[in-house]
Design a protein around this motif. Structure first.
Motif, short mmCIF file in Angstrom:
data_model
loop_
_atom_site.label_atom_id
_atom_site.label_comp_id
_atom_site.label_asym_id
_atom_site.label_seq_id
_atom_site.Cartn_x
_atom_site.Cartn_y
_atom_site.Cartn_z
N GLU A 35 0.92 -1.12 -0.23
CA GLU A 35 -0.08 0.28 0.00
C GLU A 35 0.97 1.34 0.01
OE1 GLU A 35 -2.75 -0.49 3.38
OE2 GLU A 35 -3.92 -2.07 2.28
N ILE A 36 1.87 1.21 -1.07
CA ILE A 36 2.88 2.33 -1.02
C ILE A 36 2.37 2.90 -2.49
CG2 ILE A 36 5.13 3.08 -1.39
CD1 ILE A 36 5.84 0.46 0.00
N PRO A 37 2.37 4.22 -2.56
CA PRO A 37 2.18 5.05 -3.75
C PRO A 37 3.27 4.64 -4.88
CG PRO A 37 2.16 6.51 -1.97
CD PRO A 37 2.53 5.33 -1.52
N PHE A 38 2.51 4.07 -5.85
CA PHE A 38 3.61 3.68 -6.78
C PHE A 38 4.79 4.42 -7.55
CE2 PHE A 38 4.42 3.13 -11.55
CZ PHE A 38 5.27 1.80 -11.42
N ARG A 39 4.45 5.77 -7.78
CA ARG A 39 5.16 6.71 -8.38
C ARG A 39 6.48 6.84 -7.35
NH1 ARG A 39 2.73 10.69 -12.46
NH2 ARG A 39 5.17 11.03 -12.81
N PHE A 40 6.02 7.13 -6.07
CA PHE A 40 6.96 7.32 -4.86
C PHE A 40 7.88 6.03 -4.85
CE2 PHE A 40 7.35 9.17 -0.27
CZ PHE A 40 8.65 9.42 -0.77
N LEU A 41 7.35 4.95 -4.86
CA LEU A 41 8.08 3.85 -4.85
C LEU A 41 9.21 3.58 -5.81
CD1 LEU A 41 8.85 1.01 -3.16
CD2 LEU A 41 7.01 -0.13 -4.38
N LYS A 42 8.88 4.01 -7.01
CA LYS A 42 9.85 3.80 -8.21
C LYS A 42 11.05 4.83 -8.03
CE LYS A 42 9.55 2.61 -12.05
NZ LYS A 42 10.01 1.32 -12.70
N SER A 43 10.93 6.04 -7.25
CA SER A 43 11.88 6.86 -7.08
C SER A 43 12.77 6.09 -5.82
CB SER A 43 11.36 8.13 -6.45
OG SER A 43 12.47 8.77 -5.96
N VAL A 44 11.92 5.54 -4.95
CA VAL A 44 12.67 4.76 -3.81
C VAL A 44 13.58 3.65 -4.42
CG1 VAL A 44 12.36 3.51 -1.75
CG2 VAL A 44 11.22 5.71 -2.08
N VAL A 45 12.90 3.06 -5.17
CA VAL A 45 13.59 1.81 -5.63
C VAL A 45 14.80 2.21 -6.57
CG1 VAL A 45 13.43 -0.31 -7.10
CG2 VAL A 45 11.57 0.25 -5.55
N GLY A 46 14.86 3.33 -7.30
CA GLY A 46 16.07 3.77 -8.02
C GLY A 46 17.02 4.17 -7.12
N ASP A 47 16.80 4.81 -5.98
CA ASP A 47 17.74 5.12 -4.91
C ASP A 47 18.53 3.57 -4.44
OD1 ASP A 47 17.42 7.60 -5.09
OD2 ASP A 47 16.23 7.88 -3.17
N LEU A 48 17.48 2.72 -4.05
CA LEU A 48 17.97 1.64 -3.61
C LEU A 48 19.16 0.92 -4.64
CD1 LEU A 48 14.86 0.14 -1.92
CD2 LEU A 48 16.94 1.02 -0.79
N ARG A 49 18.58 0.91 -6.12
CA ARG A 49 19.47 0.24 -7.09
C ARG A 49 20.64 1.03 -6.89
NH1 ARG A 49 20.30 1.57 -11.78
NH2 ARG A 49 18.73 3.31 -12.17
N ARG A 50 20.79 2.41 -7.17
CA ARG A 50 22.10 3.16 -7.09
C ARG A 50 22.93 2.71 -6.09
NH1 ARG A 50 18.38 6.57 -9.69
NH2 ARG A 50 17.59 7.43 -7.67
N ALA A 51 22.33 2.17 -4.89
CA ALA A 51 23.29 2.03 -3.76
C ALA A 51 23.60 0.46 -3.84
CB ALA A 51 22.61 2.35 -2.18
N GLY A 52 23.17 -0.27 -4.78
CA GLY A 52 23.49 -1.59 -5.04
C GLY A 52 22.76 -2.43 -3.93
N LEU A 53 21.59 -2.10 -3.14
CA LEU A 53 20.63 -2.83 -2.48
C LEU A 53 19.75 -3.53 -3.27
CD1 LEU A 53 20.50 -0.29 0.67
CD2 LEU A 53 22.11 -2.07 0.10
N VAL A 54 19.46 -3.24 -4.48
CA VAL A 54 18.47 -3.95 -5.30
C VAL A 54 19.31 -4.10 -6.60
CG1 VAL A 54 16.30 -3.58 -4.14
CG2 VAL A 54 16.89 -2.16 -6.09
N ARG A 55 18.92 -5.17 -7.31
CA ARG A 55 19.31 -5.09 -8.76
C ARG A 55 18.06 -5.41 -9.69
NH1 ARG A 55 19.85 -10.77 -10.17
NH2 ARG A 55 19.75 -11.95 -8.70
N SER A 56 18.20 -4.90 -10.85
CA SER A 56 16.95 -4.88 -11.62
C SER A 56 17.09 -5.78 -13.11
CB SER A 56 16.62 -3.58 -12.16
OG SER A 56 17.59 -2.86 -12.63
N GLN A 57 16.03 -6.34 -13.83
CA GLN A 57 16.31 -6.85 -15.17
C GLN A 57 14.93 -6.45 -15.75
OE1 GLN A 57 16.59 -11.10 -14.95
NE2 GLN A 57 15.31 -11.06 -16.89
N ARG A 58 15.22 -5.94 -17.02
CA ARG A 58 14.04 -5.20 -17.91
C ARG A 58 13.72 -6.71 -18.48
NH1 ARG A 58 15.76 0.20 -20.55
NH2 ARG A 58 16.16 1.35 -18.61
N GLY A 59 12.38 -6.16 -19.14
CA GLY A 59 11.75 -7.31 -20.01
C GLY A 59 10.49 -7.86 -19.52
#
Length: 150
Positions: A35-59
């Motif tokens: 129950e987190i606002p999607f657009r806000f979460l996208k920004s948060v996940v971007g910060d986590l990705r830049r810090a190496g705490l998450v990784r992503s895969q496209r497709g």
């Protein structure tokens, strides 16, 4: 001490990712589940990705995974990744504070508060939060009895 919405959402997103490591999760799925606002979460996940705490895969089979094991991600790592600082006072870190006169001892208190919070957050991993129960609420005191009239 203020815990930002960004830090709260980031930890909650990482908990979702840590719960299911077999497949990537989408931001839409995490946002819906927590129950987190999607657009806000996208920004948060971007910060986590830049810090190496998450990784992503496209497709079409893409999404997000933890960037390292949940046991190795502390709450402090998360807060620093999304907020940059653990604690600030009027935009300054406690280490840079100095007050004159009778308030001279106050910056030391703020530094001690920050050190305690830092220690707790360093010792708390994402993995340790999985399955953790909320601490019990303190007992509510019974109302005082009216003295009996004799």
């Amino acid at each position: 001490m203020h815990i930002s919405a960004k830090a709260d959402y980031a930890v909650r997103a990482l908990l979702e990712l840590a719960l299911d490591t077999a497949r990537p999760l989408t931001c839409e799925g995490i946002a819906s589940s927590q129950e987190i606002p999607f657009r806000f979460l996208k920004s948060v996940v971007g910060d986590l990705r830049r810090a190496g705490l998450v990784r992503s895969q496209r497709g079409c089979e893409g999404g997000y995974w933890l960037g390292r094991p949940a046991e190795e991600i502390s709450l402090l790592d998360v807060v620093l990744a999304v907020d940059g600082e653990l604690m600030t006072l009027r935009g300054e870190t406690p280490s840079g504070l100095a007050y004159p006169g009778p308030a001279a001892g106050l910056p030391g208190v703020w530094r001690a508060v920050e050190a305690s919070a830092r220690r707790i957050m360093e010792e708390t991993s994402v993995a340790s939060l999985l399955g953790a129960q909320a601490p019990p609420a303190p007992p509510v005191a019974a109302p005082a009895q009216e003295p009996a009239l004799v």
